[in-house]
Write a protein that holds these residues in place. Sequence first.
Motif, short mmCIF file in Angstrom:
data_model
loop_
_atom_site.label_atom_id
_atom_site.label_comp_id
_atom_site.label_asym_id
_atom_site.label_seq_id
_atom_site.Cartn_x
_atom_site.Cartn_y
_atom_site.Cartn_z
N UNK A 90 0.87 -1.19 0.00
CA UNK A 90 0.00 0.00 0.00
C UNK A 90 0.90 1.23 0.00
N UNK A 91 0.56 2.17 -0.86
CA UNK A 91 1.38 3.36 -1.06
C UNK A 91 0.57 4.63 -0.88
N UNK A 92 1.29 5.72 -0.56
CA UNK A 92 0.65 7.02 -0.43
C UNK A 92 1.52 8.05 -1.15
N UNK A 93 0.89 8.76 -2.11
CA UNK A 93 1.53 9.87 -2.78
C UNK A 93 0.95 11.14 -2.19
N UNK A 94 1.80 11.99 -1.64
CA UNK A 94 1.38 13.26 -1.05
C UNK A 94 2.01 14.39 -1.84
N UNK A 95 1.18 15.31 -2.33
CA UNK A 95 1.65 16.45 -3.10
C UNK A 95 1.28 17.71 -2.33
N UNK A 96 2.25 18.62 -2.21
CA UNK A 96 2.06 19.87 -1.48
C UNK A 96 2.29 21.04 -2.42
N UNK A 97 1.63 22.16 -2.17
CA UNK A 97 1.88 23.41 -2.88
C UNK A 97 2.11 24.48 -1.82
N UNK A 98 3.31 25.04 -1.75
CA UNK A 98 3.66 25.96 -0.67
C UNK A 98 2.88 27.27 -0.73
N UNK A 99 2.39 27.66 -1.89
CA UNK A 99 1.63 28.90 -2.00
C UNK A 99 0.15 28.66 -1.77
N UNK A 100 -0.28 27.40 -1.88
CA UNK A 100 -1.69 27.06 -1.63
C UNK A 100 -2.62 27.34 -2.80
N UNK A 101 -2.04 27.44 -4.02
CA UNK A 101 -2.89 27.73 -5.18
C UNK A 101 -2.91 26.62 -6.22
N UNK A 102 -2.36 25.45 -5.89
CA UNK A 102 -2.37 24.33 -6.83
C UNK A 102 -1.61 24.65 -8.11
N UNK A 103 -1.97 23.95 -9.18
CA UNK A 103 -1.28 24.11 -10.46
C UNK A 103 -2.12 24.89 -11.48
N UNK A 104 -3.28 25.33 -11.08
CA UNK A 104 -4.17 25.93 -12.05
C UNK A 104 -5.00 27.01 -11.36
N UNK A 105 -5.26 28.06 -11.79
CA UNK A 105 -5.34 28.51 -13.15
C UNK A 105 -4.84 29.95 -13.26
N UNK A 106 -4.54 30.60 -12.11
CA UNK A 106 -4.09 31.99 -12.16
C UNK A 106 -2.72 32.16 -12.80
N UNK A 107 -1.86 31.17 -12.65
CA UNK A 107 -0.47 31.31 -13.11
C UNK A 107 -0.09 30.22 -14.10
N UNK A 108 -1.05 29.68 -14.83
CA UNK A 108 -0.77 28.65 -15.82
C UNK A 108 -1.77 27.52 -15.72
N UNK A 109 -1.65 26.61 -16.64
CA UNK A 109 -2.58 25.48 -16.73
C UNK A 109 -1.84 24.18 -16.42
N UNK A 110 -1.67 23.87 -15.14
CA UNK A 110 -0.99 22.64 -14.77
C UNK A 110 -1.96 21.48 -14.66
N UNK A 111 -1.41 20.29 -14.50
CA UNK A 111 -2.23 19.08 -14.34
C UNK A 111 -1.35 17.97 -13.77
N UNK A 112 -1.99 16.87 -13.41
CA UNK A 112 -1.23 15.72 -12.92
C UNK A 112 -2.01 14.44 -13.23
N UNK A 113 -1.28 13.32 -13.27
CA UNK A 113 -1.92 12.00 -13.37
C UNK A 113 -1.03 10.99 -12.66
N UNK A 114 -1.68 10.01 -12.06
CA UNK A 114 -1.01 8.93 -11.34
C UNK A 114 -1.45 7.63 -11.99
N UNK A 115 -0.49 6.83 -12.41
CA UNK A 115 -0.76 5.58 -13.12
C UNK A 115 -0.18 4.41 -12.33
N UNK A 116 -0.85 3.28 -12.42
CA UNK A 116 -0.32 2.02 -11.89
C UNK A 116 -0.51 1.00 -12.99
#
Length: 179
Positions: A90-116
Amino acid sequence: ASKPAAAPCVDASKALFVFVLKADGFPSEIRWQLTQEAAVVQTGTGTGTGTGEAQTVLVPSSTTIASVDFGELIEPDGEWAWRRCLDPGRYKLTVFDSWGDGLCCDWGEGSYSVWLDDAVVEQGDGRYEDGFVVVFDANVPLGTQLAPPSPPRVPNEPSPPPTPNPPPSPNPPPSPSPP
């Protein structure tokens, strides 16, 4: 989302984990960590000799498999893919954003995907504010349960001797009698 090309794991008992991240304009705000939360373990021998039936259980662990710290990703709007062959568990992926605004949308169009292997475990457009957590099982046999917690270890030291009863308090001296 399409999975990036990746060779399968050489060891068929392992699962191919792929984490794809497309950053916004501030990738240095991103930190992530992949941790193995529990390992698959065989217990008992299953020989019928009274030692217990063979059983597969998940035994808690806390092992960091891979991580990226704040400031390590520096290419604005960059895209990265990390690949790991994971042992069953069993695994855990933890993603943090230090500014608290994620990857979208004020400063660009980010995204993510997790595959197994060839399946999407989770994907998103980056609207996650200060972070997100994905917990998933990699090649865990059906019916596998978490192992019961181990009983607390009791030291083999003798108990301290009991405290002796305090001595009785002395009687107060008699009061003087009037003359």
